[in-house]
Motif scaffolding. Structure first.
Motif, PDB file in Angstrom:
ATOM      1  N   VAL A   1       5.175  -4.942  -9.681  1.00 53.64           N
ATOM      2  CA  VAL A   1       4.647  -3.621  -9.264  1.00 53.64           C
ATOM      3  C   VAL A   1       2.912  -3.334  -9.748  1.00 53.64           C
ATOM      4  CG1 VAL A   1       4.984  -0.992  -8.942  1.00 53.64           C
ATOM      5  CG2 VAL A   1       6.903  -2.702  -8.924  1.00 53.64           C
ATOM      6  N   PHE A   2       2.844  -3.494 -10.900  1.00 53.23           N
ATOM      7  CA  PHE A   2       1.553  -3.360 -11.681  1.00 53.23           C
ATOM      8  C   PHE A   2       0.643  -4.342 -11.206  1.00 53.23           C
ATOM      9  CE2 PHE A   2      -1.580  -4.215 -14.821  1.00 53.23           C
ATOM     10  CZ  PHE A   2      -1.957  -2.798 -15.292  1.00 53.23           C
ATOM     11  N   LEU A   3       0.978  -5.485 -10.691  1.00 49.71           N
ATOM     12  CA  LEU A   3       0.003  -6.439 -10.081  1.00 49.71           C
ATOM     13  C   LEU A   3      -0.242  -5.870  -8.713  1.00 49.71           C
ATOM     14  CD1 LEU A   3      -1.323  -9.214 -10.166  1.00 49.71           C
ATOM     15  CD2 LEU A   3       0.798 -10.166  -9.160  1.00 49.71           C
ATOM     16  N   HIS A   4       0.928  -5.598  -8.006  1.00 50.06           N
ATOM     17  CA  HIS A   4       0.646  -4.861  -6.508  1.00 50.06           C
ATOM     18  C   HIS A   4      -0.570  -3.800  -6.600  1.00 50.06           C
ATOM     19  CE1 HIS A   4       3.106  -7.196  -3.702  1.00 50.06           C
ATOM     20  NE2 HIS A   4       3.983  -6.866  -4.695  1.00 50.06           N
ATOM     21  N   TYR A   5      -0.383  -3.087  -7.564  1.00 52.66           N
ATOM     22  CA  TYR A   5      -1.363  -1.767  -7.670  1.00 52.66           C
ATOM     23  C   TYR A   5      -2.695  -2.412  -7.730  1.00 52.66           C
ATOM     24  CZ  TYR A   5      -3.291   2.431  -9.849  1.00 52.66           C
ATOM     25  OH  TYR A   5      -4.249   3.400 -10.243  1.00 52.66           O
ATOM     26  N   TRP A   6      -2.760  -3.220  -8.710  1.00 54.72           N
ATOM     27  CA  TRP A   6      -4.397  -3.683  -9.086  1.00 54.72           C
ATOM     28  C   TRP A   6      -4.818  -4.523  -7.675  1.00 54.72           C
ATOM     29  CZ3 TRP A   6      -7.469  -1.385 -12.379  1.00 54.72           C
ATOM     30  CH2 TRP A   6      -6.820  -0.893 -13.185  1.00 54.72           C
ATOM     31  N   MET A   7      -3.979  -5.226  -7.151  1.00 50.86           N
ATOM     32  CA  MET A   7      -4.451  -5.836  -5.857  1.00 50.86           C
ATOM     33  C   MET A   7      -4.858  -4.951  -4.950  1.00 50.86           C
ATOM     34  SD  MET A   7      -1.984  -9.412  -4.965  1.00 50.86           S
ATOM     35  CE  MET A   7      -0.633  -8.536  -4.801  1.00 50.86           C
ATOM     36  N   ASP A   8      -4.045  -3.968  -4.661  1.00 54.09           N
ATOM     37  CA  ASP A   8      -4.434  -2.878  -3.692  1.00 54.09           C
ATOM     38  C   ASP A   8      -5.837  -2.380  -4.075  1.00 54.09           C
ATOM     39  OD1 ASP A   8      -2.369  -3.170  -2.243  1.00 54.09           O
ATOM     40  OD2 ASP A   8      -1.073  -1.735  -3.353  1.00 54.09           O
ATOM     41  N   ILE A   9      -5.964  -2.165  -5.423  1.00 55.65           N
ATOM     42  CA  ILE A   9      -7.292  -1.326  -5.785  1.00 55.65           C
ATOM     43  C   ILE A   9      -8.460  -2.386  -5.612  1.00 55.65           C
ATOM     44  CG2 ILE A   9      -8.585  -0.638  -7.563  1.00 55.65           C
ATOM     45  CD1 ILE A   9      -6.415   0.739  -8.965  1.00 55.65           C
TER      46      ILE A   9
ATOM     47  N   SER B   1       0.822  -1.122   0.129  1.00 53.96           N
ATOM     48  CA  SER B   1       0.076  -0.123   0.034  1.00 53.96           C
ATOM     49  C   SER B   1       0.751   1.266   0.108  1.00 53.96           C
ATOM     50  CB  SER B   1      -0.995   0.061   1.477  1.00 53.96           C
ATOM     51  OG  SER B   1      -0.265   0.029   2.451  1.00 53.96           O
ATOM     52  N   ALA B   2       2.081   1.086   0.514  1.00 54.51           N
ATOM     53  CA  ALA B   2       2.985   2.178   0.398  1.00 54.51           C
ATOM     54  C   ALA B   2       3.735   2.635  -0.735  1.00 54.51           C
ATOM     55  CB  ALA B   2       4.055   2.342   1.578  1.00 54.51           C
ATOM     56  N   THR B   3       3.415   1.762  -1.976  1.00 56.88           N
ATOM     57  CA  THR B   3       3.997   1.979  -3.219  1.00 56.88           C
ATOM     58  C   THR B   3       2.910   2.426  -4.113  1.00 56.88           C
ATOM     59  OG1 THR B   3       3.743  -0.336  -3.400  1.00 56.88           O
ATOM     60  CG2 THR B   3       5.788   0.499  -2.549  1.00 56.88           C
ATOM     61  N   TRP B   4       1.990   2.809  -3.748  1.00 61.38           N
ATOM     62  CA  TRP B   4       0.760   3.413  -4.377  1.00 61.38           C
ATOM     63  C   TRP B   4       1.217   4.726  -5.159  1.00 61.38           C
ATOM     64  CZ3 TRP B   4      -4.945   3.092  -3.727  1.00 61.38           C
ATOM     65  CH2 TRP B   4      -5.396   1.931  -3.496  1.00 61.38           C
ATOM     66  N   SER B   5       0.685   4.817  -6.354  1.00 58.16           N
ATOM     67  CA  SER B   5       0.660   6.239  -6.992  1.00 58.16           C
ATOM     68  C   SER B   5      -0.791   6.380  -7.912  1.00 58.16           C
ATOM     69  CB  SER B   5       1.807   6.117  -8.091  1.00 58.16           C
ATOM     70  OG  SER B   5       1.646   5.178  -8.985  1.00 58.16           O
ATOM     71  N   LEU B   6      -0.917   7.535  -7.831  1.00 57.53           N
ATOM     72  CA  LEU B   6      -2.142   7.803  -8.658  1.00 57.53           C
ATOM     73  C   LEU B   6      -2.148   7.441 -10.038  1.00 57.53           C
ATOM     74  CD1 LEU B   6      -2.809  11.304  -7.311  1.00 57.53           C
ATOM     75  CD2 LEU B   6      -3.692   9.311  -6.417  1.00 57.53           C
TER      76      LEU B   6
END
Length: 326
Positions: free
Chosen positions: A35-43, A21-26
């Motif tokens: 990183v892209f997978l982490h982003y969509w998992m967080d969403i 969650s800390a590596t999010w960006s808008l």
């Protein structure tokens, strides 16, 4: 005596619990597939948390203000409160990490406590619910006659107070004496939480196996009661989806080995906390009936097996037992 760890070492340990969650960006990251997978998992985690928060809020409203409480509904009310607190804290802290401006270390400590408290309370409540159901199955006569009158309220209050005291002491220790906090964080906290987590996980496993055997025996003669299915499904969902987050914290505090990524474990934990309202309404629905029923009626039907005896049949010899136990 070993040298006390520094604040930088403690922050390095805590930072791993929220790295996804800390590596999010808008804007969606495109540097690496991971990183892209982490982003969509967080969403996806935020969407599930928001949906689950609405579902648990409905359960809280119906059980708190719209229905008559029974011993079992007290457990479900507190479980819904724990799940709502976990999902609300996860959603709020994730948004805060994106748009807020707060001391990074304090935010990590706040996240650990706000997520750890409802997670441990939810695990404890599930262990209490499943254990009580097993007692009603294995010792039905004793359960009817000797169950304490206010056991549900007393036990729920004790579990909330116990976890609140533990995590409140952790925060107070941080502000009062940071050097002592480092010592307790690296020694006392992991040991106590790991012991409590392991004990309750074993209780859940044994009770789940007992309920599976009980439901299997009932299904050979008649349709198993909804209450057994409700408890069994809730415990199974937690063991499959909620348990990985506890395993992540337990392994991470004792070693640097990553058994499961934090992003995946938090996503599964959100699924576990969001699934219970859907289990209640699914089991309480009458699919053969035409038209829509009020959610209050559906929820009451799902929780309406309090008078089930040890052999799976409705207890007609003690029709007012629910009122006396509540």
């Amino acid at each position: 005596m070993a040298e006390s760890p520094t604040a930088e070492q403690l922050e390095s340990v805590l930072d791993t619990t929220v790295q996804a969650s800390a590596t999010w960006s808008l804007d969606p990251p495109t540097e690496a597939p991971g990183v892209f997978l982490h982003y969509w998992m967080d969403i996806l985690s935020l969407v599930i948390a928001l949906v689950g928060l609405v579902g648990n809020s409905i359960v809280l409203w119906l059980l708190g203000f719209r229905t008559q409480r029974s011993p079992f509904s007290v457990y479900i009310l507190n479980l819904a409160a724990a799940d709502a607190l976990f999902l609300g804290s996860y959603f709020g802290l994730s948004i805060w990490e994106i748009v807020g401006d707060l001391n990074h270390f304090f935010l990590l400590l706040l996240e650990l406590c706000l997520l750890g408290l409802p997670y441990c309370v939810g695990l404890s409540l599930l262990a209490a619910i499943s254990t009580e159901r097993c007692l009603s199955v294995l010792f039905p006569l004793w359960y009817r006659c000797h169950r304490p009158k206010r056991m549900s309220v007393t036990l729920c209050t004790f579990l909330w107070a116990l976890q609140g005291l533990f995590w409140g002491l952790l925060v107070a220790l941080y502000f009062l004496n940071k050097d002592q906090f480092y010592n307790y964080f690296y020694s006392f906290l992991p040991f106590v939480q790991f012991t409590w987590f392991s004990l309750l996980t074993c209780v859940l496993g044994v009770s789940c196996l007992t309920l599976v055997l009980r439901v299997q025996c009932s299904s050979q003669r008649r349709r198993p009661p909804r209450l057994y299915l409700l408890v069994l499904l809730s415990v199974l969902v937690f063991l499959l989806c909620g348990l990985p987050l506890g395993v992540f914290y337990a392994v991470r505090f004792f070693s640097s080995f990553y058994l499961i990524p934090f992003g995946l474990s938090s996503l599964l934990a959100c699924v576990s906390s969001s699934a219970n309202p859907f289990i209640y309404f699914f089991l309480g629905s009458q699919w053969r009936r035409r038209g829509r029923e009020p959610l209050r009626v559906v929820l009451q039907r799902a929780l309406g097996e309090e008078q089930v005896g040890g052999d799976g049949a409705k207890d007609t010899s003690h029709p007012n037992i629910v009122g006396r136990l509540s």
